[in-house]
Design a protein around this motif. Sequence first.
Motif, PDB file in Angstrom:
ATOM      1  N   ALA A  15       0.833  -1.204   0.000  1.00  0.00           N
ATOM      2  CA  ALA A  15       0.000   0.000   0.000  1.00  0.00           C
ATOM      3  C   ALA A  15       0.870   1.258   0.000  1.00  0.00           C
ATOM      4  N   ALA A  16       1.879   1.282   0.840  1.00  0.00           N
ATOM      5  CA  ALA A  16       2.755   2.450   0.930  1.00  0.00           C
ATOM      6  C   ALA A  16       3.577   2.626  -0.340  1.00  0.00           C
ATOM      7  N   TRP A  17       4.127   1.536  -0.850  1.00  0.00           N
ATOM      8  CA  TRP A  17       4.943   1.633  -2.055  1.00  0.00           C
ATOM      9  C   TRP A  17       4.109   2.094  -3.251  1.00  0.00           C
ATOM     10  N   SER A  60      -4.482   0.072   2.063  1.00  0.00           N
ATOM     11  CA  SER A  60      -4.242  -0.205   3.475  1.00  0.00           C
ATOM     12  C   SER A  60      -5.496  -0.777   4.133  1.00  0.00           C
ATOM     13  N   LYS A  61      -6.639  -0.184   3.835  1.00  0.00           N
ATOM     14  CA  LYS A  61      -7.905  -0.675   4.388  1.00  0.00           C
ATOM     15  C   LYS A  61      -8.275  -2.040   3.817  1.00  0.00           C
ATOM     16  N   ALA A  62      -7.775  -2.349   2.611  1.00  0.00           N
ATOM     17  CA  ALA A  62      -8.056  -3.644   1.986  1.00  0.00           C
ATOM     18  C   ALA A  62      -7.144  -4.749   2.529  1.00  0.00           C
ATOM     19  N   GLY A  63      -6.225  -4.385   3.429  1.00  0.00           N
ATOM     20  CA  GLY A  63      -5.380  -5.397   4.047  1.00  0.00           C
ATOM     21  C   GLY A  63      -3.949  -5.421   3.568  1.00  0.00           C
ATOM     22  N   TRP A  64      -3.552  -4.518   2.684  1.00  0.00           N
ATOM     23  CA  TRP A  64      -2.195  -4.506   2.146  1.00  0.00           C
ATOM     24  C   TRP A  64      -1.283  -3.542   2.880  1.00  0.00           C
ATOM     25  N   GLY A  65      -1.748  -2.962   3.980  1.00  0.00           N
ATOM     26  CA  GLY A  65      -0.921  -2.076   4.794  1.00  0.00           C
ATOM     27  C   GLY A  65      -0.016  -2.864   5.724  1.00  0.00           C
ATOM     28  N   VAL A  66       0.777  -2.163   6.532  1.00  0.00           N
ATOM     29  CA  VAL A  66       1.745  -2.811   7.413  1.00  0.00           C
ATOM     30  C   VAL A  66       1.076  -3.765   8.391  1.00  0.00           C
ATOM     31  N   LYS A  67      -0.073  -3.393   8.914  1.00  0.00           N
ATOM     32  CA  LYS A  67      -0.754  -4.243   9.892  1.00  0.00           C
ATOM     33  C   LYS A  67      -1.891  -5.042   9.282  1.00  0.00           C
ATOM     34  N   GLY A  68      -1.961  -5.096   7.969  1.00  0.00           N
ATOM     35  CA  GLY A  68      -3.043  -5.804   7.296  1.00  0.00           C
ATOM     36  C   GLY A  68      -2.798  -7.307   7.222  1.00  0.00           C
ATOM     37  N   LYS A  70      -3.032  -9.281   4.673  1.00  0.00           N
ATOM     38  CA  LYS A  70      -2.438  -9.738   3.416  1.00  0.00           C
ATOM     39  C   LYS A  70      -0.955  -9.407   3.304  1.00  0.00           C
ATOM     40  N   TYR A  71      -0.455  -8.628   4.245  1.00  0.00           N
ATOM     41  CA  TYR A  71       0.953  -8.184   4.210  1.00  0.00           C
ATOM     42  C   TYR A  71       1.814  -9.152   5.012  1.00  0.00           C
ATOM     43  N   VAL A  72       2.913  -9.589   4.416  1.00  0.00           N
ATOM     44  CA  VAL A  72       3.871 -10.449   5.098  1.00  0.00           C
ATOM     45  C   VAL A  72       5.206  -9.718   5.108  1.00  0.00           C
TER      46      VAL A  72
END
Length: 76
Positions: A15-17, A60-68, A70-72
């Motif tokens: 998300a950030a990138w 980020s809200k879709a789960g791709w943020g740091v605490k999401g 979907k993010y590993v």
Amino acid sequence: MSTDISDPGHGHSPAAWTAVIVMLAAVTIGTVAFWFAQVWLVWASVALIGVGALLGWILSKAGWGVKGPKYVAKSH
């Protein structure tokens, strides 16, 4: 450098990138447009900066943020 396990990653997420790349492209386009005096394209690039920020928030809200979910995080 931090060796703390609870380190949030400082935005090293898809998300950030994505947000940063879109906004960086917008600034580049806006700079070139300003150089060539294309006022409409300068303002379009300003709008694209907002789109990049919104895109990062949505991802980020879709789960791709740091605490999401979907993010590993990658180990360093």
